[in-house]
Design a protein around this motif. Sequence first.
Motif, PDB file in Angstrom:
ATOM      1  N   PRO A 183       0.847  -1.153   0.007  1.00  0.00           N
ATOM      2  CA  PRO A 183      -0.002   0.189  -0.094  1.00  0.00           C
ATOM      3  C   PRO A 183       0.775   1.180  -0.131  1.00  0.00           C
ATOM      4  O   PRO A 183       2.016   1.339   0.723  1.00  0.00           O
ATOM      5  CB  PRO A 183      -0.711   0.029   1.217  1.00  0.00           C
ATOM      6  CG  PRO A 183      -0.890  -1.659   1.657  1.00  0.00           C
ATOM      7  CD  PRO A 183       0.399  -2.127   1.087  1.00  0.00           C
ATOM      8  N   LEU A 197      -4.449   7.594  -0.530  1.00  0.00           N
ATOM      9  CA  LEU A 197      -3.930   6.338  -0.362  1.00  0.00           C
ATOM     10  C   LEU A 197      -4.252   5.395  -1.303  1.00  0.00           C
ATOM     11  O   LEU A 197      -5.459   5.177  -1.923  1.00  0.00           O
ATOM     12  CB  LEU A 197      -4.763   5.975   0.936  1.00  0.00           C
ATOM     13  CG  LEU A 197      -4.706   4.485   1.318  1.00  0.00           C
ATOM     14  CD1 LEU A 197      -3.285   4.286   2.013  1.00  0.00           C
ATOM     15  CD2 LEU A 197      -5.587   4.070   2.641  1.00  0.00           C
ATOM     16  N   ALA A 213      -4.659   1.393  -1.990  1.00  0.00           N
ATOM     17  CA  ALA A 213      -4.452  -0.125  -1.413  1.00  0.00           C
ATOM     18  C   ALA A 213      -3.824  -0.933  -2.227  1.00  0.00           C
ATOM     19  O   ALA A 213      -3.719  -0.769  -3.414  1.00  0.00           O
ATOM     20  CB  ALA A 213      -5.966  -0.675  -0.891  1.00  0.00           C
ATOM     21  N   THR A 224      -4.625  -2.375  -6.147  1.00  0.00           N
ATOM     22  CA  THR A 224      -5.309  -1.275  -6.994  1.00  0.00           C
ATOM     23  C   THR A 224      -4.212  -1.264  -8.241  1.00  0.00           C
ATOM     24  O   THR A 224      -3.095  -1.290  -8.314  1.00  0.00           O
ATOM     25  CB  THR A 224      -5.106   0.123  -5.937  1.00  0.00           C
ATOM     26  OG1 THR A 224      -5.703   0.205  -4.920  1.00  0.00           O
ATOM     27  CG2 THR A 224      -5.595   1.328  -7.029  1.00  0.00           C
TER      28      THR A 224
END
Length: 178
Positions: A119, A148, A150, A153
Amino acid sequence: METLFWSCLAGGILFAVVSVVLGDLVSHALDGLLDFLSVDFLKPMVIASAVTVFGGAGVLLERYTGWGGLPVILLSAAAAVIISALVYWFYVRPMDNSENSTAYSIRELSGRIGEVTIPIPETGFGEVMIKLGAGNTVHIASSFDRHLLAAGTRVVVVDVLDGVLRVAKLDERRGDVV
């Protein structure tokens, strides 16, 4: 004279077969022993093609023309020089200049699509995996938009700054950056 031509033809064909089948083994066994012969245009492929063409042209000219020894030798030698020059310029030289490499520049990654493996926080670093050729490469990444991201992604590399990929989330529906 015919024996000379047949010997050159057979020797050239034998050389071609042996170099294809045992080429790597012979080159490792000799390990640079014949490097002193490595004048740029005197490559084994060029020499073998010249000898083979000399023999083949000599056999054909002797058999299918009524010419004597000297014209057949001269024409065979001319054919050998011409064909070996063509082999050198259109096969050997381009192969010497070709490169088979899996290397890439990190700058080439801009625009590539990857997947977050570790992440990426808003202001820190994570990791992105990008498919390159037949394999994958993993690089340190930061969020371009300071969002952000994760693990899992899908992202696109926007740019590269100091060896760090700056990535943005990829919109799966539209195929572009969110």
